[in-house]
Design a protein around this motif. Structure first.
Motif: not given
Length: 305
Positions: A11-12, A60-69, A72-80, A106-111
């Protein structure tokens, strides 16, 4: 067979990560205040790899991220994604961060783009995926926080949602308004009589909310009411106003699920009782975000294979 992977809620202001094995068991976890500001200064990959190394996860272990990461101000934008949304589709819509030694998604947000009630969320949709995984597929979900969310679910689909700035307004009024002297102090707010009275009054007469807020200053000037009591009344008024707004937007609130952990869960539970909401289902926010990330990972890895 699911691989061992990292589930990350970023998150932030906060960072939480869990190492999860192929059978869904938590192997290790870490929590830190390495939010977006810290990550922007040190580098998102550096922060992530520092924590995942502490969890014993090689690249070798993948990572699944959610949140403000994923903002648009995060690592890579995951469009809504758009509402209504089938929550089971969330994992397959993740965005992959390019050019890394580790697979990072990175999981997307919702609009909600309706012109009369536009709204957005990031991170909460993953918690809601966990809510559905725990069997609560239809109904109203209250998600307290700085910006509280109320979400209408229908058979695992997010139909609509509303955001209320309750926590932020409380902090702004407490520190940067004419009420500051009347409520000064950092004591935690509990479900005191003053808090509960504020909840009831604002819920029953939300149109008078700003008048009730000024009465906090007047009570301090005229009656010498203690700041701690006034802070509790301020919190109660704002929470009662939120409940009235949620009822106006989403209809009857009885039977809603409360997705929260810690002291804020206790405050909302007391507020629910104060206005007669009756029985509600209490869901743990930490558990739901882990379950949501796990559900998303299953969909994601199935799509990748």
């Amino acid at each position: 067979m699911m691989p061992t992977y990292a589930a990350v809620d970023w998150g932030t202001t906060s960072f939480r990560a869990w190492a999860i094995d192929g059978e869904g068991r938590v192997l290790a976890e870490t929590r830190a205040k390495d939010g977006l500001t810290t990550a922007s200064e040190r580098g998102f990959e550096t922060v992530l790899e520092t924590h995942l190394s502490q969890l014993g996860l090689g690249t070798e272990a993948p990572a699944v991220l959610c949140g403000m990461v994923g903002s648009r101000a995060g690592w890579l934008e995951a469009a809504y994604l758009e509402t209504p949304l089938e929550l089971g589709d969330l994992g397959s819509r993740a965005v992959k961060v390019p050019g890394l030694a580790r697979d990072v998604f990175i999981l997307p947000g919702l609009a909600q783009r309706a012109a009369w009630e536009p709204d957005v969320m990031r991170g909460e949709e993953t918690q809601l995926l966990g809510v559905v995984a725990e069997g609560y597929r239809s109904g109203l979900v209250c998600m307290p926080g700085t910006h509280s969310k109320w979400v209408s679910l229908s058979d695992g689909v997010i139909e609509s949602f509303s955001t209320f700035m309750t926590g932020e307004l409380f902090q702004l009024l407490r520190t940067h308004s004419i009420l500051r002297q009347a409520v000064e102090g950092e004591a935690a707010v509990g479900a005191t009589p003053a808090f509960l009275d504020g909840v009831r009054r604002a819920f029953e007469a939300p149109a008078l909310a700003t008048n009730m807020l000024f009465s906090i200053r007047a009570g301090w000037l005229l009656h010498g009411t203690e700041p701690a009591e006034q802070a509790a009344r301020l919190s109660g008024l704002l929470l009662g106003l939120e409940l009235a707004g949620a009822a106006e937007r989403h209809g009857a609130l009885k039977g809603a699920a409360l997705l929260a952990s810690g002291s804020i869960a206790d405050l909302y539970a007391a507020a629910f009782e104060a206005v007669g909401f009756g029985a509600f289902r209490h869901l743990d926010a930490d558990a739901c975000v882990r379950h949501g990330l796990a559900q998303a990972a299953r969909s994601l890895f199935a799509a990748e294979s």
